[in-house]
Design a protein around this motif. Structure first.
Motif, PDB file in Angstrom:
ATOM      1  N   VAL A   1       0.855  -1.185   0.000  1.00  0.00           N
ATOM      2  CA  VAL A   1       0.000   0.000   0.000  1.00  0.00           C
ATOM      3  C   VAL A   1       0.889   1.232   0.000  1.00  0.00           C
ATOM      4  CG1 VAL A   1      -1.738   1.332   1.274  1.00  0.00           C
ATOM      5  CG2 VAL A   1      -1.935  -1.164   1.100  1.00  0.00           C
ATOM      6  N   LEU A   2       1.889   1.279   0.914  1.00  0.00           N
ATOM      7  CA  LEU A   2       2.807   2.410   0.924  1.00  0.00           C
ATOM      8  C   LEU A   2       4.121   2.011   1.572  1.00  0.00           C
ATOM      9  CD1 LEU A   2       2.313   5.757   0.377  1.00  0.00           C
ATOM     10  CD2 LEU A   2       3.317   5.627   2.635  1.00  0.00           C
TER      11      LEU A   2
ATOM     12  N   ALA B   1      -3.303   5.970  -2.677  1.00  0.00           N
ATOM     13  CA  ALA B   1      -3.540   7.402  -2.875  1.00  0.00           C
ATOM     14  C   ALA B   1      -4.068   8.055  -1.603  1.00  0.00           C
ATOM     15  CB  ALA B   1      -4.514   7.619  -4.032  1.00  0.00           C
ATOM     16  N   ALA B   2      -4.944   7.371  -0.882  1.00  0.00           N
ATOM     17  CA  ALA B   2      -5.507   7.941   0.339  1.00  0.00           C
ATOM     18  C   ALA B   2      -4.440   8.127   1.413  1.00  0.00           C
ATOM     19  CB  ALA B   2      -6.638   7.051   0.857  1.00  0.00           C
ATOM     20  N   VAL B   3      -3.571   7.129   1.589  1.00  0.00           N
ATOM     21  CA  VAL B   3      -2.515   7.251   2.602  1.00  0.00           C
ATOM     22  C   VAL B   3      -1.513   8.326   2.183  1.00  0.00           C
ATOM     23  CG1 VAL B   3      -0.651   6.056   3.818  1.00  0.00           C
ATOM     24  CG2 VAL B   3      -2.788   4.860   3.350  1.00  0.00           C
ATOM     25  N   ALA B   4      -1.132   8.328   0.915  1.00  0.00           N
ATOM     26  CA  ALA B   4      -0.171   9.326   0.428  1.00  0.00           C
ATOM     27  C   ALA B   4      -0.733  10.743   0.529  1.00  0.00           C
ATOM     28  CB  ALA B   4       0.248   9.012  -1.002  1.00  0.00           C
TER      29      ALA B   4
ATOM     30  N   PRO C   1       5.680   9.733   0.131  1.00  0.00           N
ATOM     31  CA  PRO C   1       5.151   9.286  -1.161  1.00  0.00           C
ATOM     32  C   PRO C   1       5.523   7.824  -1.428  1.00  0.00           C
ATOM     33  CG  PRO C   1       7.118  10.597  -1.491  1.00  0.00           C
ATOM     34  CD  PRO C   1       6.790  10.663  -0.014  1.00  0.00           C
ATOM     35  N   PRO C   2       4.696   7.130  -2.204  1.00  0.00           N
ATOM     36  CA  PRO C   2       5.003   5.731  -2.519  1.00  0.00           C
ATOM     37  C   PRO C   2       6.404   5.579  -3.114  1.00  0.00           C
ATOM     38  CG  PRO C   2       2.812   6.316  -3.305  1.00  0.00           C
ATOM     39  CD  PRO C   2       3.466   7.585  -2.847  1.00  0.00           C
TER      40      PRO C   2
END
Length: 195
Positions: free
Chosen positions: A49-50, A106-109, A116-117
């Motif tokens: 996810v990240l 995208a939500a976590v970032a 950022p990822p």
């Protein structure tokens, strides 16, 4: 097939948010153990996810609560793994659809833009489940031939895990996906909220 690649050194305090995919282990677990450095480090078959997330020293009760709230907004979802893909130096399985994983990333970032990822190395990170890395193309060709008849398989996604590296990867928290207002497919729906 090829030589096992050694895991790159990790920094103590690194963290990752991931979706474990235990359904992949009977299919490609043995190959991952031999050819995926993450498996050698004790990380299960997964979709990232990240990574990297926040340094461990910044992960406090407030961050954990915010992650819990964020993931509770997304409903559990199903994925299908039917084909292999390749990046330079890596063989992976493609989740279908990949939109729900992209939405979580995208939500976590968006909530933590300082993380950022992949450290911002890629404009559009592709969700993937790494099977092997650091091998010659002929090794990947052989893996694809050997395992093609084991595809497709399905996976149910109901949680996101937070792991922290302290010399080994340790699970710090698990965040259930809830019955929130986001379906994980880009469509807003009315949900009952997290229970």
């Amino acid at each position: 097939m090829g030589e096992t690649r050694k895991a790159p050194p990790r920094a103590v305090g690194e963290s990752v948010l991931l979706i474990a995919v235990p359904e992949a282990e009977p299919v490609v677990g043995g190959v991952r153990e031999r050819y995926d450095t993450a498996a050698a480090e004790g990380i299960p078959a997964h979709l990232t996810v990240l990574y990297p997330f926040l340094p461990a020293g910044r992960i406090d009760a407030e961050v954990l609560a915010a992650l819990h709230e964020l993931f509770a907004e997304y409903r559990p979802f199903a994925l299908r793994f039917a084909e292999f893909g390749r990046f330079p130096g890596a063989l992976w399985l493609a989740p279908q659809p990949d939109g729900p994983v992209r939405e979580l990333t995208a939500a976590v970032a968006a909530r933590w833009p300082e993380a950022p990822p992949y450290g911002g190395a890629f404009d559009d990170p592709v969700p993937h489940l790494t099977v092997a890395q650091g091998q010659e193309e002929r090794t990947y060709d052989g893996i694809e031939r050997e395992f093609a008849d084991r595809l497709p398989f399905q996976a149910q996604v109901a949680e996101v895990r937070l792991l922290v590296f302290d010399g080994a990867w340790q699970r710090l928290a698990v965040f259930p996906l809830g019955g929130g207002s986001r379906s994980g497919s880009g469509h807003r729906t009315r949900g009952a909220g997290f229970r």
